[in-house]
Scaffold this motif. Structure first.
Motif, PDB file in Angstrom:
ATOM      1  N   GLU A 194      14.359  66.410 -95.978  1.00 45.51           N
ATOM      2  CA  GLU A 194      15.058  65.120 -96.078  1.00 45.51           C
ATOM      3  C   GLU A 194      14.520  64.279 -97.224  1.00 45.51           C
ATOM      4  OE1 GLU A 194      17.229  63.153 -93.521  1.00 45.51           O
ATOM      5  OE2 GLU A 194      17.962  65.205 -93.707  1.00 45.51           O
ATOM      6  N   TYR A 195      13.254  64.471 -97.551  1.00 46.27           N
ATOM      7  CA  TYR A 195      12.636  63.694 -98.626  1.00 46.27           C
ATOM      8  C   TYR A 195      11.413  64.445 -99.143  1.00 46.27           C
ATOM      9  CZ  TYR A 195       9.267  62.323 -95.045  1.00 46.27           C
ATOM     10  OH  TYR A 195       8.310  62.350 -94.060  1.00 46.27           O
ATOM     11  N   LEU A 196      10.853  63.945-100.236  1.00 48.53           N
ATOM     12  CA  LEU A 196       9.642  64.538-100.798  1.00 48.53           C
ATOM     13  C   LEU A 196       8.475  63.575-100.615  1.00 48.53           C
ATOM     14  CD1 LEU A 196      11.046  65.694-104.248  1.00 48.53           C
ATOM     15  CD2 LEU A 196      10.329  67.192-102.397  1.00 48.53           C
ATOM     16  N   THR A 197       7.286  64.119-100.473  1.00 49.21           N
ATOM     17  CA  THR A 197       6.111  63.254-100.553  1.00 49.21           C
ATOM     18  C   THR A 197       5.802  63.050-102.044  1.00 49.21           C
ATOM     19  OG1 THR A 197       4.495  65.019-100.676  1.00 49.21           O
ATOM     20  CG2 THR A 197       5.177  64.334 -98.468  1.00 49.21           C
ATOM     21  N   GLY A 198       4.818  62.207-102.322  1.00 55.98           N
ATOM     22  CA  GLY A 198       4.409  62.007-103.706  1.00 55.98           C
ATOM     23  C   GLY A 198       3.964  63.312-104.354  1.00 55.98           C
ATOM     24  N   MET A 201       6.961  65.261-105.348  1.00 57.50           N
ATOM     25  CA  MET A 201       7.583  64.709-106.562  1.00 57.50           C
ATOM     26  C   MET A 201       6.810  65.136-107.807  1.00 57.50           C
ATOM     27  SD  MET A 201       8.737  60.940-105.250  1.00 57.50           S
ATOM     28  CE  MET A 201       9.728  60.502-106.666  1.00 57.50           C
ATOM     29  N   GLU A 226      18.088  59.951 -99.547  1.00 53.18           N
ATOM     30  CA  GLU A 226      16.702  59.673 -99.884  1.00 53.18           C
ATOM     31  C   GLU A 226      16.187  60.706-100.891  1.00 53.18           C
ATOM     32  OE1 GLU A 226      15.047  57.070 -98.494  1.00 53.18           O
ATOM     33  OE2 GLU A 226      13.315  57.517 -99.768  1.00 53.18           O
ATOM     34  N   GLN A 230      15.172  60.358-104.961  1.00 49.64           N
ATOM     35  CA  GLN A 230      13.856  60.769-105.471  1.00 49.64           C
ATOM     36  C   GLN A 230      13.992  61.753-106.636  1.00 49.64           C
ATOM     37  OE1 GLN A 230      12.075  62.117-101.708  1.00 49.64           O
ATOM     38  NE2 GLN A 230      10.533  60.539-101.975  1.00 49.64           N
ATOM     39  N   VAL A 234      12.678  61.398-110.575  1.00 51.10           N
ATOM     40  CA  VAL A 234      11.850  62.366-111.301  1.00 51.10           C
ATOM     41  C   VAL A 234      12.563  62.765-112.593  1.00 51.10           C
ATOM     42  CG1 VAL A 234      10.662  64.581-111.182  1.00 51.10           C
ATOM     43  CG2 VAL A 234      10.840  63.182-109.139  1.00 51.10           C
ATOM     44  N   ASP A 369       7.949  52.161-109.964  1.00 50.54           N
ATOM     45  CA  ASP A 369       8.359  52.359-108.583  1.00 50.54           C
ATOM     46  C   ASP A 369       9.057  53.697-108.382  1.00 50.54           C
ATOM     47  OD1 ASP A 369      11.444  50.445-108.591  1.00 50.54           O
ATOM     48  OD2 ASP A 369      10.608  51.820-110.032  1.00 50.54           O
ATOM     49  N   PRO A 370       8.591  54.752-109.044  1.00 48.23           N
ATOM     50  CA  PRO A 370       9.340  55.985-108.903  1.00 48.23           C
ATOM     51  C   PRO A 370       9.386  56.504-107.477  1.00 48.23           C
ATOM     52  CG  PRO A 370       7.271  56.375-110.044  1.00 48.23           C
ATOM     53  CD  PRO A 370       7.421  54.920-109.909  1.00 48.23           C
ATOM     54  N   LEU A 371       8.379  56.179-106.693  1.00 49.25           N
ATOM     55  CA  LEU A 371       8.351  56.736-105.350  1.00 49.25           C
ATOM     56  C   LEU A 371       9.250  55.971-104.390  1.00 49.25           C
ATOM     57  CD1 LEU A 371       7.026  58.873-103.629  1.00 49.25           C
ATOM     58  CD2 LEU A 371       5.258  57.240-103.083  1.00 49.25           C
ATOM     59  N   LEU A 372       9.295  54.667-104.584  1.00 49.63           N
ATOM     60  CA  LEU A 372      10.008  53.852-103.598  1.00 49.63           C
ATOM     61  C   LEU A 372      11.316  53.378-104.158  1.00 49.63           C
ATOM     62  CD1 LEU A 372       6.833  51.953-102.491  1.00 49.63           C
ATOM     63  CD2 LEU A 372       7.946  53.760-101.251  1.00 49.63           C
TER      64      LEU A 372
END
Lengths: 372, 480
Positions: A194-198, A201, A226, A230, A234, A369-372
């Motif tokens: 569903e999403y990636l962690t840092g 990424m 989500e 992300q 990237v 803010d690439p992560l959020l």
């Protein structure tokens, strides 16, 4: 004082006199609590003394092993095998800690030397064994070691041995990436959830740096908003390369229902400043987007394009923009175009306070803010 | 007849108190055990934390460190220095001088070479007037907002509205952050960027520690018994209580001393509430409310590693004022959010966390105070069975000490910031003493806090601050 209470009253006062909760029960509880206290106090103090002694011993070992490692690193022939043979178990543990830190930190000849040390310590085989027999924790540790040792691993061997848990998939991806057939598999592992962690990424960034095309071509298969946002971030942060990805999957997202996707698509499109066809063909609807976030991303995209069309769009938007945060980014984008005429014209078009903030680097500037 | 009635009241209420006491202690024991499990898992997870060993990662979110400061001249420079020198690639430090009447702003100007950027903010920052925004000429990460006094919440809101960073961290001006601490508290956001909206770290006491130029050099135990008892209390509260509740996803508070939040989410719920005296508890409860009402997934996390070191009150009067305010704030937040109590709409927060907080934290100290009254009345009526009472009291104190030792045990088993066994012995001693005298005082402060709440007292009270190296002592207050 009150121990001798008449029976009739004692039955009435119950708890207070000890009849309701019998004194035997309280004595039993008191004994249990006392035993627990003695146990926890002894255990806590014991652990503290043992830990203190271990720390004191280890402090000397840490310095000795670190000095030995650095001294051998500077030699022409480090002589790892002879040295490793002299190390006892506590010293080898400390060596592994140092090796992990320095492998991550050092590059060039020193890094190569440390890889030789890792080979001497048989770390590749140890990592394979951990993956084969360990739990999630052991597998992730082993994959981390393989990653910092710049090792790849056969996908056919690895994939059946890891679980579908995000932490394991993301730990496996950098190791697979190094394998000649691993790029697509690593990408699939990363984009499975569903999403990636840092960390995920960061690995995706490496994959995109190798070749962005498979990721861009994968965009339409991503269902999670989500995850899609992300991946776009990237892509927007990717380094420039000879291999430029196809642009159609991105322009399709330009009108996406989710404002974050629209905004982040603009950020990616901003990296295509060289693409004249794109710049001429794209209808800058996002300038009129209801979301300030999308408008801010559009201004940033136009600031990167740095041409007459972009400047024209920015000047037009100046009359329409009502959001103060967005307007600061807009004014800064115009200032970045660097025309002297613009600077004078802006002084008449926007208030001095806003110009001051727009000129100030760091406030309301492009945020990290690439992560959020 | 009256005597019999009085005895009936005493016995009945004693039974109720006993049952509640059992419930409260069973809850604490459960939470403490869960806390140990979580501590073990967090320490193990750190060993497989591959993501941010690389300092130049492209994907670490930017953080604004917001320091509200009202009359903090003694500590502000050390605090800000620890922040501008923190190991993290993208940090903005925003110190908010909240109308100080001492030389807080002058000390910052002198130390960091502040120059006025603008006397008007780019947009409205707070409910009170902003006099100017300064930027440091020596520390490029540092901004200072100088504004009228509006209280801690208003000062924090000014920083939140000013920053563009996606995360912000509130930190008290009497606190010092570990140089590498920020990465730890950001870690939950990196691990689960989709759901994590807030994370808190373990706060420890700076009294007695060696702090040089805003950095903790040596963690030592204070010589003051009052501080030692607070240390035992903090260890229990953070290592056992909050860690356990965090694992159960029922954490209701992230310490106002140090907490990290998503900026957009906090703006969305309207920022900090200037009307409350416990802005930290209020904020987290409103976060739970917001996400449950909008049926959105979210997480509030807690990081076990000690990250921030703060000054504890060293005088009984200061401590009493602080605890009364905390108790008043608790009542205020519970009262404001009473519709969440036992309301299934708010999930386990409504059905478990808030009710158990009411029983343990609101009624707990009051029941204890009531228990002492019952004993006194029973003595007067001549119905107290002395042997029974003494034994029962020993059991209660013993259970209290047993629960307190969980925190000390976690310190030894976990991060071991106090390496010297002598200090651990002192802490264990403090865990005993804490339950004899100090605990009873806390019950008295709770009653006093209740009276203040009923009188609608909204003051913060005066707390004396010292410099971190104890060389100068000044009379300071928290944000009024």
């Amino acid at each position: 004082m009150c121990s001798a209470i008449p029976k009739s009253e004692a039955s009435l006062v119950g708890l207070v006199s000890g009849d309701l909760l019998g004194i035997d029960i309280v004595v039993t509880i008191a004994i249990i609590v006392f035993a627990l206290l003695v146990s926890t106090f002894t255990l806590t103090m014991g652990l503290s003394v043992v830990g203190h002694r271990r720390d004191t011993e280890q402090a000397a070992v840490v310095a000795e092993v670190r000095d030995g490692l650095l001294e051998r690193l500077s030699r022409d022939r480090p002589g790892w095998e002879e040295w490793v043979d002299t190390l006892d178990e506590p010293r080898e543990e400390v060596l592994l800690d140092h090796l992990e830190t320095y492998l991550d930190m050092l590059v060039g000849r020193d890094h190569e030397r440390l890889l030789e040390l890792a080979e001497t310590l048989d770390l590749y085989e140890r990592a394979r064994l951990s993956i084969e027999t360990g739990d999630t924790f052991d597998r992730c540790r082993a994959l981390r070691w393989l990653d910092i040792m710049d090792m790849s691993i056969d996908p056919g061997w690895l994939l059946p041995r890891i679980s579908t848990a995000r932490i394991e998939r993301e730990a496996a991806a950098p190791v697979l990436r190094r394998h000649p057939d691993g790029h697509q598999l690593a990408l699939s592992l990363l984009l499975e959830g569903e999403y990636l962690t840092g960390h995920g990424m960061e690995t995706l960034y490496q994959l995109i740096a190798d070749d962005p095309t498979p990721t861009v071509e994968h965009l339409h298969e991503i269902e999670s908003t989500e995850l899609l946002s992300q991946v776009l971030l990237v892509l927007a942060a990717r380094p420039s390369s000879d291999e430029e990805p196809p642009i159609e999957p991105l322009t399709e997202l330009y009108g996406h229902a989710d404002e974050r996707i629209r905004a982040r698509t603009c950020l990616v499109l901003g990296t295509f400043a060289w693409h004249e066809d794109l710049k001429e063909s794209i209808d800058i609807d996002a300038l009129l987007d209801d979301s300030p976030e999308v408008r801010i991303a559009t201004y940033r995209m136009l600031a990167r394009w740095r041409d007459e069309i972009a400047r024209h769009h920015l000047r037009t938007a100046l009359d329409e923009e009502t959001d103060r945060r967005a307007k600061i980014v807009l004014v800064r984008s115009l200032l970045q175009h660097g025309r002297r005429g613009d600077r004078f014209a802006l002084a008449g078009l926007v208030d001095e306070n806003l110009l001051t903030w727009a000129r100030l680097e760091g406030v309301a500037s492009e945020r990290r803010d690439p992560l959020l | 007849m009256i005597r019999e009635l009085l005895m009936w009241v005493i016995v009945t209420s004693a039974i109720i108190v006993l049952i509640l006491y059992a419930v409260i202690n069973a809850f604490y024991l459960f939470i403490h055990i869960i806390g140990l499990v979580e501590l073990r898992d967090q320490m193990r997870d750190q060993e497989v934390d591959p993501a941010y060993s690389s300092f130049d990662s492209n994907f670490l979110p930017g953080v604004a460190m917001i320091v509200p400061a009202y009359n903090e001249a003694n500590t502000i420079v050390d605090c800000v220095r620890s922040l501008v020198e923190i190991e993290y690639p993208e940090v903005t430090v925003i110190a908010v001088n909240d109308g100080s009447t001492d030389d807080t702003l002058e000390r910052l100007t002198e130390t960091f070479g502040l120059e006025l950027v603008n006397d008007t903010p780019p947009w409205q920052l707070s409910d009170t007037e902003v006099h100017g925004i300064y930027r440091s000429t020596t520390a490029e990460r540092l901004y200072v907002i100088d504004k009228e006094n509006g209280g801690k919440s208003d000062a924090l809101n000014a920083g939140i509205n000013f920053t563009e960073q996606p995360l912000f961290c509130s930190i008290d001006a009497d606190s010092i952050i570990d140089r590498s601490g920020l990465r730890r508290v950001v870690a939950p956001f990196i691990a689960n960027p989709k759901e994590v909206v807030a994370s808190g770290g373990t706060v420890r006491l700076a009294n007695g520690c060696v702090i040089e130029d805003g950095h903790l050099v040596d963690a030592n135990m204070s010589d003051s018994l009052l501080v030692q008892m607070q240390e035992a209390e903090y260890l229990r509260s953070f290592y056992s209580g909050r860690l356990g509740l965090s694992r159960l996803r029922n954490l209701l508070v992230i310490s106002g001393t140090f907490g990290m939040f998503r900026t957009d989410v906090i703006r969305e719920i309207g920022g900090y509430n200037p009307e409350t005296v416990t802005e930290d508890l209020d904020l987290v409860v409103r976060l739970h409310r917001h996400f449950h009402e909008h049926d959105l997934p979210y997480r509030v996390e807690f990081v076990s590693e000690p990250i921030v070191w703060t000054q504890a009150p060293e005088r009984l009067g200061d401590l009493g004022r602080q605890r009364r305010r905390w108790y008043r704030g608790l009542l205020e937040v519970i009262s404001t959010n009473r519709d969440m109590i036992a309301n299934p709409r708010y999930g386990t927060i409504g059905m478990f966390a808030i009710p158990i907080h009411i029983i343990a934290e609101v009624f707990g100290p009051l029941l204890e105070a009531y228990g002492y009254l019952v004993v006194i009345t029973a003595i007067i009526l001549g119905i107290l069975h002395v042997e029974f009472f003494v034994l029962f009291l020993l059991v209660i104190i013993g259970i209290g000490i047993f629960l307190s030792t969980f925190g000390v045990f976690s310190e030894v088993w976990g991060y071991r910031r106090y390496d010297d066994p002598g200090e651990i012995a002192v802490l264990l001693g403090a865990s005993i003493v804490e339950n004899i005298g100090y605990r009873q005082l806390r019950a008295v402060w709770a009653v006093h806090g209740l009276v203040e709440f009923l009188r609608r007292d909204t003051s913060w009270g005066r707390i004396r601050r010292q410099t971190f190296n104890d060389t100068a002592v000044g009379e300071m207050s928290s944000n009024e």
